[in-house]
Design a protein around this motif. Structure first.
Motif, mmCIF file in Angstrom:
data_model
loop_
_atom_site.group_PDB
_atom_site.id
_atom_site.type_symbol
_atom_site.label_atom_id
_atom_site.label_comp_id
_atom_site.label_asym_id
_atom_site.label_seq_id
_atom_site.Cartn_x
_atom_site.Cartn_y
_atom_site.Cartn_z
ATOM 1 N N ILE A 173 2.965 -15.742 -37.515
ATOM 2 C CA ILE A 173 1.882 -16.726 -37.560
ATOM 3 C C ILE A 173 2.395 -18.090 -37.106
ATOM 4 C CG2 ILE A 173 0.354 -18.030 -39.115
ATOM 5 C CD1 ILE A 173 -0.006 -15.359 -40.671
ATOM 6 N N ILE A 174 3.573 -18.481 -37.540
ATOM 7 C CA ILE A 174 4.162 -19.762 -37.136
ATOM 8 C C ILE A 174 4.402 -19.780 -35.628
ATOM 9 C CG2 ILE A 174 6.239 -21.212 -37.304
ATOM 10 C CD1 ILE A 174 6.350 -20.350 -40.303
ATOM 11 N N ILE A 175 4.940 -18.697 -35.098
ATOM 12 C CA ILE A 175 5.184 -18.595 -33.659
ATOM 13 C C ILE A 175 3.863 -18.665 -32.887
ATOM 14 C CG2 ILE A 175 5.974 -17.054 -31.806
ATOM 15 C CD1 ILE A 175 8.208 -16.144 -33.768
ATOM 16 N N ALA A 176 2.845 -17.969 -33.367
ATOM 17 C CA ALA A 176 1.535 -17.986 -32.709
ATOM 18 C C ALA A 176 0.955 -19.399 -32.692
ATOM 19 C CB ALA A 176 0.577 -17.024 -33.406
ATOM 20 N N TYR A 177 1.025 -20.113 -33.815
ATOM 21 C CA TYR A 177 0.537 -21.493 -33.869
ATOM 22 C C TYR A 177 1.311 -22.388 -32.913
ATOM 23 C CZ TYR A 177 -2.666 -20.938 -37.811
ATOM 24 O OH TYR A 177 -3.714 -20.588 -38.603
ATOM 25 N N ALA A 178 2.616 -22.201 -32.833
ATOM 26 C CA ALA A 178 3.439 -23.009 -31.935
ATOM 27 C C ALA A 178 3.046 -22.766 -30.483
ATOM 28 C CB ALA A 178 4.921 -22.709 -32.152
ATOM 29 N N LEU A 179 2.830 -21.514 -30.123
ATOM 30 C CA LEU A 179 2.437 -21.188 -28.745
ATOM 31 C C LEU A 179 1.059 -21.735 -28.403
ATOM 32 C CD1 LEU A 179 3.788 -17.536 -28.429
ATOM 33 C CD2 LEU A 179 4.662 -19.578 -27.283
ATOM 34 N N ILE A 180 0.133 -21.628 -29.323
ATOM 35 C CA ILE A 180 -1.219 -22.159 -29.099
ATOM 36 C C ILE A 180 -1.175 -23.674 -28.955
ATOM 37 C CG2 ILE A 180 -3.480 -22.525 -30.192
ATOM 38 C CD1 ILE A 180 -3.139 -19.642 -31.361
ATOM 39 N N THR A 181 -0.409 -24.336 -29.804
ATOM 40 C CA THR A 181 -0.268 -25.790 -29.735
ATOM 41 C C THR A 181 0.345 -26.206 -28.413
ATOM 42 O OG1 THR A 181 -0.038 -25.923 -32.135
ATOM 43 C CG2 THR A 181 0.730 -27.824 -30.864
ATOM 44 N N TYR A 182 1.401 -25.524 -27.989
ATOM 45 C CA TYR A 182 2.041 -25.834 -26.706
ATOM 46 C C TYR A 182 1.049 -25.672 -25.556
ATOM 47 C CZ TYR A 182 4.812 -25.336 -22.504
ATOM 48 O OH TYR A 182 5.283 -25.475 -21.223
ATOM 49 N N TYR A 183 0.299 -24.591 -25.574
ATOM 50 C CA TYR A 183 -0.683 -24.330 -24.516
ATOM 51 C C TYR A 183 -1.726 -25.442 -24.458
ATOM 52 C CZ TYR A 183 -4.565 -22.220 -21.997
ATOM 53 O OH TYR A 183 -5.593 -21.997 -21.120
ATOM 54 N N LEU A 184 -2.270 -25.809 -25.597
ATOM 55 C CA LEU A 184 -3.309 -26.830 -25.630
ATOM 56 C C LEU A 184 -2.774 -28.196 -25.195
ATOM 57 C CD1 LEU A 184 -5.214 -25.852 -28.888
ATOM 58 C CD2 LEU A 184 -5.995 -25.591 -26.533
ATOM 59 N N VAL A 185 -1.594 -28.548 -25.657
ATOM 60 C CA VAL A 185 -1.002 -29.829 -25.280
ATOM 61 C C VAL A 185 -0.721 -29.868 -23.792
ATOM 62 C CG1 VAL A 185 1.083 -31.259 -25.529
ATOM 63 C CG2 VAL A 185 -0.071 -30.388 -27.557
ATOM 64 N N SER A 186 -0.187 -28.796 -23.241
ATOM 65 C CA SER A 186 0.135 -28.774 -21.807
ATOM 66 C C SER A 186 -1.121 -28.823 -20.944
ATOM 67 C CB SER A 186 0.980 -27.553 -21.456
ATOM 68 O OG SER A 186 0.237 -26.368 -21.591
#
Length: 129
Positions: free
Chosen positions: A8-21
């Protein structure tokens, strides 16, 4: 820590990175309001206007002097774009034109601007093909 918690932490990190980029500004890309964009389009000299929407979208209405180079084809067609020109980009909402600017920047383009809000904010003439 449980394995599911780590996932779940990894998924949130990936989603956050995608949205920020996706939403961060692109270095070297001017964000122009519709009236500013229209002024630049009307300059005509040393300006290349590129519609990065897909061909079926382009046919429904585009800015008259625009060249259609879809975002999906941009990497393969970048040689069609002269670095001597200021590049003006637009799409439907402004997201694809930002992505196009990122691609062009990787190919060495420096003078770029895009229409904030995309063609939906355009108040000038359009042409149907």
């Amino acid at each position: 820590m449980e394995f599911s918690t780590i996932l779940i932490i990894i998924a949130y990190a990936l989603i956050t990175y995608y949205l920020v980029s996706r939403f961060l500004p692109v270095k070297g890309l001017e964000n122009l309001r519709p009236e500013q964009f229209k002024e630049r389009v009307n300059q005509k000299s040393k300006v290349l206007l590129i519609d990065v929407r897909e061909p079926h979208e382009f046919k429904t209405g585009h800015i008259p002097t625009a060249v259609n180079i879809p975002l999906s084809q941009l990497n393969n067609r970048v040689k069609e774009i002269s670095m001597k020109n200021d590049v003006l980009l637009y799409c439907r909402s402004g997201m694809r034109s930002k992505q196009a600017a990122k691609i062009l920047k990787k190919h060495g383009f420096a003078k770029m601007a895009h229409l904030q809000g995309g063609i939906s904010t355009w108040q000038g003439a359009t042409k149907k093909k």
